[in-house]
Design a protein around this motif. Structure first.
Motif, PDB file in Angstrom:
ATOM      1  N   MET A 218      36.102 -52.927  66.619  1.00  0.00           N
ATOM      2  CA  MET A 218      34.654 -52.707  66.617  1.00  0.00           C
ATOM      3  C   MET A 218      33.884 -53.983  66.311  1.00  0.00           C
ATOM      4  N   SER A 219      34.526 -54.987  65.665  1.00  0.00           N
ATOM      5  CA  SER A 219      33.701 -56.061  65.136  1.00  0.00           C
ATOM      6  C   SER A 219      33.727 -57.386  65.881  1.00  0.00           C
ATOM      7  N   GLY A 220      34.873 -57.876  66.266  1.00  0.00           N
ATOM      8  CA  GLY A 220      34.924 -59.219  66.845  1.00  0.00           C
ATOM      9  C   GLY A 220      34.758 -60.252  65.754  1.00  0.00           C
ATOM     10  N   ARG A 221      34.506 -61.492  66.168  1.00  0.00           N
ATOM     11  CA  ARG A 221      34.372 -62.556  65.178  1.00  0.00           C
ATOM     12  C   ARG A 221      32.990 -62.567  64.553  1.00  0.00           C
ATOM     13  N   TYR A 222      32.910 -63.080  63.319  1.00  0.00           N
ATOM     14  CA  TYR A 222      31.590 -63.232  62.678  1.00  0.00           C
ATOM     15  C   TYR A 222      30.966 -64.536  63.156  1.00  0.00           C
ATOM     16  N   GLU A 223      29.966 -64.398  64.028  1.00  0.00           N
ATOM     17  CA  GLU A 223      29.296 -65.576  64.582  1.00  0.00           C
ATOM     18  C   GLU A 223      27.904 -65.693  63.957  1.00  0.00           C
ATOM     19  N   ALA A 224      27.831 -66.437  62.881  1.00  0.00           N
ATOM     20  CA  ALA A 224      26.577 -66.519  62.124  1.00  0.00           C
ATOM     21  C   ALA A 224      25.404 -66.990  62.979  1.00  0.00           C
ATOM     22  N   GLN A 225      25.604 -68.026  63.770  1.00  0.00           N
ATOM     23  CA  GLN A 225      24.475 -68.603  64.510  1.00  0.00           C
ATOM     24  C   GLN A 225      23.829 -67.588  65.454  1.00  0.00           C
ATOM     25  N   ASN A 226      24.654 -66.893  66.204  1.00  0.00           N
ATOM     26  CA  ASN A 226      24.124 -65.917  67.167  1.00  0.00           C
ATOM     27  C   ASN A 226      23.419 -64.767  66.460  1.00  0.00           C
ATOM     28  N   ILE A 227      24.087 -64.282  65.428  1.00  0.00           N
ATOM     29  CA  ILE A 227      23.536 -63.143  64.701  1.00  0.00           C
ATOM     30  C   ILE A 227      22.180 -63.499  64.092  1.00  0.00           C
ATOM     31  N   GLU A 228      22.110 -64.683  63.501  1.00  0.00           N
ATOM     32  CA  GLU A 228      20.882 -65.062  62.808  1.00  0.00           C
ATOM     33  C   GLU A 228      19.727 -65.274  63.779  1.00  0.00           C
ATOM     34  N   ALA A 229      20.033 -65.889  64.925  1.00  0.00           N
ATOM     35  CA  ALA A 229      18.986 -66.093  65.938  1.00  0.00           C
ATOM     36  C   ALA A 229      18.465 -64.744  66.419  1.00  0.00           C
TER      37      ALA A 229
ATOM     38  N   PRO B 203      20.237 -79.008  53.453  1.00  0.00           N
ATOM     39  CA  PRO B 203      20.382 -77.585  53.778  1.00  0.00           C
ATOM     40  C   PRO B 203      20.670 -77.379  55.267  1.00  0.00           C
ATOM     41  N   LYS B 204      20.081 -78.252  56.081  1.00  0.00           N
ATOM     42  CA  LYS B 204      20.265 -78.111  57.525  1.00  0.00           C
ATOM     43  C   LYS B 204      21.755 -78.156  57.899  1.00  0.00           C
ATOM     44  N   ALA B 205      22.468 -79.091  57.257  1.00  0.00           N
ATOM     45  CA  ALA B 205      23.889 -79.253  57.579  1.00  0.00           C
ATOM     46  C   ALA B 205      24.672 -77.999  57.200  1.00  0.00           C
ATOM     47  N   ILE B 206      24.317 -77.406  56.069  1.00  0.00           N
ATOM     48  CA  ILE B 206      25.015 -76.195  55.627  1.00  0.00           C
ATOM     49  C   ILE B 206      24.733 -75.042  56.582  1.00  0.00           C
ATOM     50  N   ILE B 207      23.450 -74.942  56.976  1.00  0.00           N
ATOM     51  CA  ILE B 207      23.079 -73.857  57.879  1.00  0.00           C
ATOM     52  C   ILE B 207      23.775 -74.012  59.228  1.00  0.00           C
ATOM     53  N   GLU B 208      23.827 -75.237  59.712  1.00  0.00           N
ATOM     54  CA  GLU B 208      24.470 -75.463  61.009  1.00  0.00           C
ATOM     55  C   GLU B 208      25.954 -75.129  60.968  1.00  0.00           C
ATOM     56  N   ARG B 209      26.582 -75.435  59.841  1.00  0.00           N
ATOM     57  CA  ARG B 209      28.023 -75.237  59.772  1.00  0.00           C
ATOM     58  C   ARG B 209      28.390 -73.789  59.464  1.00  0.00           C
ATOM     59  N   PHE B 210      27.679 -73.171  58.484  1.00  0.00           N
ATOM     60  CA  PHE B 210      28.084 -71.836  58.038  1.00  0.00           C
ATOM     61  C   PHE B 210      27.058 -70.744  58.330  1.00  0.00           C
ATOM     62  N   GLY B 211      25.821 -71.145  58.609  1.00  0.00           N
ATOM     63  CA  GLY B 211      24.765 -70.164  58.803  1.00  0.00           C
ATOM     64  C   GLY B 211      23.891 -70.043  57.565  1.00  0.00           C
ATOM     65  N   ALA B 212      22.685 -69.511  57.784  1.00  0.00           N
ATOM     66  CA  ALA B 212      21.723 -69.365  56.692  1.00  0.00           C
ATOM     67  C   ALA B 212      22.236 -68.387  55.638  1.00  0.00           C
TER      68      ALA B 212
ATOM     69  N   LYS C 155      33.147 -63.189  55.834  1.00  0.00           N
ATOM     70  CA  LYS C 155      34.136 -62.889  56.879  1.00  0.00           C
ATOM     71  C   LYS C 155      35.018 -61.706  56.480  1.00  0.00           C
ATOM     72  N   ARG C 156      35.299 -61.646  55.173  1.00  0.00           N
ATOM     73  CA  ARG C 156      36.125 -60.559  54.671  1.00  0.00           C
ATOM     74  C   ARG C 156      35.388 -59.223  54.818  1.00  0.00           C
ATOM     75  N   VAL C 157      34.109 -59.226  54.486  1.00  0.00           N
ATOM     76  CA  VAL C 157      33.322 -58.004  54.627  1.00  0.00           C
ATOM     77  C   VAL C 157      33.256 -57.619  56.103  1.00  0.00           C
ATOM     78  N   TRP C 158      33.097 -58.601  56.938  1.00  0.00           N
ATOM     79  CA  TRP C 158      33.031 -58.385  58.385  1.00  0.00           C
ATOM     80  C   TRP C 158      34.260 -57.623  58.879  1.00  0.00           C
ATOM     81  N   ARG C 159      35.375 -58.036  58.361  1.00  0.00           N
ATOM     82  CA  ARG C 159      36.629 -57.415  58.792  1.00  0.00           C
ATOM     83  C   ARG C 159      36.747 -55.955  58.350  1.00  0.00           C
ATOM     84  N   LEU C 160      35.985 -55.605  57.312  1.00  0.00           N
ATOM     85  CA  LEU C 160      36.012 -54.214  56.874  1.00  0.00           C
ATOM     86  C   LEU C 160      35.545 -53.276  57.985  1.00  0.00           C
TER      87      LEU C 160
END
Length: 818
Positions: free
Chosen positions: A1-12, A591-600, A632-637
């Motif tokens: 049901m879940s797929g990968r956690y893609e922070a950038q897409n989700i946040e946009a 902060p920009k670097a953190i957001i780009e790498r891991f998401g907001a 990511k762990r929660v995502w996998r739930l």
RNA sequence: GCGAGGAUGGCGGAAUUGGUAGACGCGCUGGUUUUAGGUACCAGUACCAUCGGUGUGGGGGUUCGAGUCCCCCUCCUCGUACCA
């Protein structure tokens, strides 16, 4: 049901949806209780730093939580846009500060939006906009009419590199708060606002600020510095003048053996005219006073003026000295010296061989005045008619005597000085005054407001470009119509930040500074969040300004309150390698670097989880990764939600799972309601995630409990990681968007347990655990403990003396050898 | 000097306010997966020892029971400073 956690897409995706649905705007809807959550608005430097991120993530968590609890939330943002850095940048890039400022605002707005902060953007304000500062000008002209704003020649703090004067509050340890340069004392004609008229109210109302950190309240109390005592008038021999002093110890008046005045005192200056040696000394003092950082080690120095003062009661003649430890800026710049009962006076008297006369004795015991000064209260001696009185009574008696004889009076003294608001800078709100040769300083009439700052000038360093701007400079006198000149100084930028919290309640109001009805709905701010560095500056001025606005009739205290901020949370600094992040140290994390790498969401989660809000936050890259790992762990739930059940339902496991879910609801809710310990709230949710991960959702009950747990997690994570939570909610097919979902309420039935685990202690030491019916009594519990093999051996051969049962917690058995 | 706050594993920090100390996370150790690194997962992780003992800066006290309350001391952080 879940797929990968893609922070950038989700946040946009979610940022776009939120913007489209306009869900973060405060509503004019009184069916829901209003809640005003405010974060300290930023200076638009162009780049968000971690301190901002921390501040705004805290505020956003509060705002989002309150929305989910059903409140009508006002959560605004704007820009503290005037100020020196813009001018400095303008000089460097050779472009007007307005251009630079507005470009920075655009850039920072994007950065804030990228963090997913739920601001009501329709209320955005920039203090450099005439629609904003016009009301500040309007207010100032009112204050002029009331005599609360005035222009005066005074010795003020001047910072050379900043090319402007500074308020007392902006001088920290003798140096400029902005550039760390030692300030110079200069005599200049400046604009002041009479904050001292409000000293008593500002002090008294501190008691009502129960939602403020005591530390900040204490700092303000200290800054206002109220002391009660007496004003005493000493005569000057051979002159009709008097030497007035303030003292908190009128009971020691009969012990005066000399007087001490500051180097800047008129009497000292007068004496120096005919005394070159003294003149040299005064000059020396004026240099030292601002540059000497460690006052502690500064030697007490002085010189006799040749003047003598006449004691108001005894008529005795005492010498007048100049002393470097007497401050011109406090009281009258002169003190009566009682060496027997003040350590400074004592040291000074010893050094210069001045006499010491003891007039206070300890209530019991002796005191050797040859050894040290006696500074406590006691009983009066050597004081003629006042002998035998206790210090407290003597204070009253002596003040009465002075008053009757016209030599003094009771007096309250404050350390607080009037607020110096004029600045010799360009990038600020113009002071709305026209100087006329005939009429003097005339306030600009309402119909000529705002006095618009020309935005196309290019500062070059040195004097403000306004001084050379002919089109701005010249104006007709509003009173007599003759040619006159405008005031060329601008306001201290603390003027703008002193009332922005009230302007947010009706930010587009073109009719008035604020709207009373809007103030009634929103003010005061329910929760204010920002750095502790503003404890005396901004937070004192804002309190003052709020009262000024109230007294200008803009709102009543019933509508807007007497204080602007009901609750205050002062967040700790963000550190890297143990020190404050700063560009000069090169230890910043962007902060920009953190957001780009891991998401907001990861950035938000880490800043909230890594430390309690009011403490310093040590930045730790590995910790950020840990936060990301958790998401990511929660995502996998999600993968196991509604998955095919394997095996039979385990009723006990389901019950335990539900209990964990509902205790977590209680714990997280508690964190929001008491002190915002988000680090603990997030830890509780991590525990729930761990429990869900270990849970085997077999059978219909198991599946339902698992789904319930994951849904609760999605909802309760929403204030912290809103994009993540929304995406989770959508994948779960939840009816409501996670950030708009109702905050869950713990199901009391799920918290109930039939059997409980009781810790068993023998002699206060843990010796085992027993599982027992929840309502079991002491006898039952004791029997179970005695039957337990591990526990039994500690009881063997012992006589039970006492048994303590703490229901639901523990059983302590006290024994002695049989 | 004065005022306030604090001291808990290797680290950040929990502990329902007198009731299982060390939740949660980081780090570390071992293992599984992997061509390898990283990722991910599993197990362990206060200290000393075999039962057991010792542990919340140090010392005393109150209590059946103390990180929590009381007294003394040490150190640290923040604020403030010749305020009369």
């Amino acid at each position: 049901m879940s797929g990968r956690y893609e922070a950038q897409n989700i946040e946009a995706k979610w940022q776009q949806r939120w913007a489209e649905s306009d869900m973060d705007s405060a509503l004019n809807d009184d069916s829901r209780e209003p809640y005003y959550c405010l974060v300290m608005f930023p200076y638009p430097s162009g780049n968000l730093h971690m301190g901002h991120v921390r501040n705004y993530c805290l505020g956003d968590a509060v705002a989002r939580y309150k929305r989910m609890k059903g409140y009508n939330v006002l959560h605004p943002i704007g820009w503290d846009a005037f100020g020196l850095p813009a001018e400095n940048a303008a000089i460097k890039h050779n472009r007007p500060p307005a251009e630079w400022t507005y470009a920075n605002i655009d850039q920072m707005r994007v950065q804030l939006k990228r963090l997913g902060l739920s601001y009501d953007w329709s209320r955005e304000i920039a203090t450099c906009h005439p629609d904003y500062y016009r009301w500040e000008q309007w207010m100032f002209t009112r204050l002029m009419q009331k005599g609360l704003a005035y222009q005066q020649d005074a010795e003020v703090n001047w910072c050379d590199p900043c090319h402007t004067v500074l308020a007392n509050e902006q001088v920290v340890d003798g140096v400029c708060w902005r550039c760390d340069t030692p300030v110079i004392r200069k005599n200049l004609k400046q604009w002041f606002i009479r904050i001292t008229d409000y000293a008593e109210e500002l002090l008294a109302d501190l008691d009502s600020l129960s939602g403020w950190p005591e530390k900040v309240v204490g700092m303000q109390r200290n800054w206002i510095g109220k002391s009660t005592g007496a004003e005493v008038s000493f005569g000057i021999e051979g002159s009709g003048d008097t030497l007035d002093i303030f003292t908190t110890r009128p009971d020691t008046l009969m012990g005066v053996t000399y007087m001490a005045v500051a180097a800047g005192h008129p009497l000292a200056k007068q004496a120096a005219e005919s005394n070159p040696e003294l003149a040299l000394f005064l000059d020396e003092c004026s240099k030292i006073s601002t540059k000497e950082a460690d006052v502690e080690t500064m030697e007490k120095k002085g010189m006799a003026t040749g003047f003598h003062a006449i004691h108001p009661i005894s008529g005795e003649s005492v010498p007048v000295w100049v002393a470097n430890f007497v401050l011109m800026g406090y009281g009258t710049g002169a003190v009566m010296s009682v060496p027997a009962h003040d350590v400074r006076d004592y040291d000074f008297a010893r050094k210069y061989g001045l006499s010491i006369r003891q007039v206070i004795a300890p209530v019991d015991g002796d005191w050797d005045i040859e050894t040290a000064a006696f500074t406590e209260a006691g009983v009066l001696i050597n004081s003629g008619q006042f002998d035998g009185m206790a210090s407290a009574d003597a204070k009253t008696a002596i003040i009465e005597w002075l008053a009757e004889n016209g030599k003094g009076a009771e007096r309250v003294q404050y350390r607080l000085r009037d607020w110096l608001v004029s600045r010799q800078r360009y990038w600020g709100a113009p002071i709305p005054v026209i100087h006329c040769a005939d009429c003097g300083a005339v306030p600009v009439p309402d119909d000529q407001l705002p006095v618009v700052l020309p935005t196309d000038l290019q500062p070059t360093g040195g004097a403000s470009p306004l001084t050379e701007c002919e089109s701005f400079k010249h104006a007709d006198c509003p009173q007599c119509g003759k040619a006159a000149v405008r005031e060329l100084d601008t306001f201290d930028t603390f003027m703008e930040s002193s009332w922005y919290m009230n302007r947010y309640t009706s930010p587009r109001n073109g009719e008035a500074m604020v709207d009373a009805a809007a103030m009634q709905r929103w003010a005061p701010v329910d929760q204010y969040i920002g750095g502790v560095e503003h404890a005396v500056l901004h937070l004192l001025y804002a309190r003052f300004y709020h009262k000024l606005m109230r007294d200008a009739g803009l709102f009543t205290s019933g509508q807007g309150g007497d204080e602007p901020f009901k609750n205050l949370l002062t967040q700790g600094m963000v550190l890297k390698d143990g020190t404050k992040m700063s560009k000069s140290k090169g230890n910043t994390v962007d902060p920009k670097a953190i957001i780009e790498r891991f998401g907001a969401d990861t950035a938000r989660l880490f800043t909230l989880f890594a430390a309690p809000p009011e403490k310093e936050l040590e930045w730790h890259d590995a910790g950020v990764e840990g936060g990301h790992r958790f998401l990511k762990r929660v995502w996998r739930l999600l993968e196991r939600v509604d998955a095919a059940a394997d095996g039979d339902e385990d009723a006990a496991a389901v019950k335990l799972m539900r209990r964990t879910i509902h205790t977590t609801i209680e714990r997280v809710t508690h964190a929001f309601e008491h002190g915002f310990a988000f680090n603990v709230a997030i830890a509780a949710q991590m525990e729930l995630a761990n429990a869900l991960q270990d849970f085997k959702p077999a059978g219909p009950g198991g599946k339902a409990a698992y789904r319930e747990g994951v849904e609760v997690l999605a909802i309760m994570l929403a204030p912290f990681v809103p994009h993540f939570a929304c995406e989770m909610g959508e994948m779960l097919g939840m009816k409501q968007v996670a950030v708009l979902a109702d905050w869950p309420v713990a199901d009391q039935a799920a918290l109930e347990q039939d059997e409980i685990t009781l810790v068993v202690q023998v002699q206060g030491k843990k010796r085992g655990e027993i599982t027992i019916a929840k309502d079991a009594g002491q006898d039952e519990a004791l029997a179970a403990a005695q039957a337990d093999f591990a526990i039994h051996k500690w009881l063997d051969g012992m006589q039970i003396v006492k048994v303590i049962l703490v229901p639901g917690r523990l059983l302590n058995i006290v024994v002695k050898p049989a």
